[in-house]
Design a protein around this motif. Structure first.
Motif, short mmCIF file in Angstrom:
data_model
loop_
_atom_site.label_atom_id
_atom_site.label_comp_id
_atom_site.label_asym_id
_atom_site.label_seq_id
_atom_site.Cartn_x
_atom_site.Cartn_y
_atom_site.Cartn_z
N ARG A 1 0.85 -1.20 0.00
CA ARG A 1 0.00 0.00 0.00
C ARG A 1 0.88 1.25 0.00
O ARG A 1 0.64 2.19 -0.75
N VAL B 1 2.35 1.80 -3.43
CA VAL B 1 1.40 2.37 -4.39
C VAL B 1 1.24 3.87 -4.15
O VAL B 1 1.28 4.67 -5.09
N VAL B 2 1.06 4.25 -2.90
CA VAL B 2 0.89 5.67 -2.57
C VAL B 2 2.14 6.46 -2.97
O VAL B 2 2.04 7.53 -3.59
N TRP C 1 2.51 6.84 -6.83
CA TRP C 1 1.67 7.91 -7.35
C TRP C 1 2.36 9.26 -7.13
O TRP C 1 2.42 10.08 -8.04
N SER C 2 2.88 9.47 -5.94
CA SER C 2 3.55 10.73 -5.63
C SER C 2 4.76 10.95 -6.53
O SER C 2 5.00 12.06 -7.02
N HIS D 1 -3.97 6.04 -9.80
CA HIS D 1 -4.64 7.04 -8.98
C HIS D 1 -5.81 6.42 -8.22
O HIS D 1 -6.00 6.68 -7.03
N GLN E 1 -6.11 3.31 -7.35
CA GLN E 1 -5.55 2.41 -6.33
C GLN E 1 -4.98 3.18 -5.14
O GLN E 1 -4.98 2.70 -4.03
N ARG E 2 -4.52 4.38 -5.42
CA ARG E 2 -3.93 5.22 -4.37
C ARG E 2 -4.99 5.72 -3.41
O ARG E 2 -4.75 5.92 -2.24
N THR E 3 -6.19 5.97 -3.91
CA THR E 3 -7.25 6.54 -3.06
C THR E 3 -8.02 5.50 -2.30
O THR E 3 -7.93 4.35 -2.47
#
Length: 116
Positions: free
Chosen positions: A35, A38-39, A42-43, A112, A114-116
């Motif tokens: 997790r 993934v976050v 994205w960043s 995006h 998956q990030r949220t």
């Protein structure tokens, strides 16, 4: 022929800051913190795209890059705590530059989600 590895691919990252940040993604992934990976991925993608736009604007006086950055700044100033500008960034880059092909664009949209 080389076997595919994220470490090998990461060596091809052009911007030093992006490469450094991507190593954090790899570290999270390799430690099973999916997790977080993934976050952070994205960043890293967002930072890399903004950096590329800034180079285009500052070095090449690219009008499309300036337009996109201006739109992002405007969005951020209207709602400083909203991440909505990130989606605007991806959409504008896809529409106004050749950075992203259809596959890249769809992959970023999926990341995006998956990030949220």
């Amino acid at each position: 022929m080389h076997e595919f590895s994220l470490e090998h691919i990461s060596e091809k990252i052009h911007f030093g800051k992006t490469k450094e940040y991507f190593y954090e993604v790899l570290s999270s992934y390799n430690n099973g913190n999916y997790r977080s990976a993934v976050v952070m991925l994205w960043s890293v993608a967002i930072v890399d795209l903004v950096d590329k736009l800034q180079v285009l604007m500052e070095v090449h006086e690219d009008k499309a890059a300036k337009s996109i950055l201006d739109k992002i700044i405007s969005s951020q100033s209207k709602n400083p705590t909203s991440p909505a500008w990130e989606s605007i960034l991806i959409d504008e880059i896809f529409a106004k530059t050749s950075f992203l092909d259809n596959g890249d664009y769809e992959n970023l949209k999926y990341l995006h989600k998956q990030r949220t």
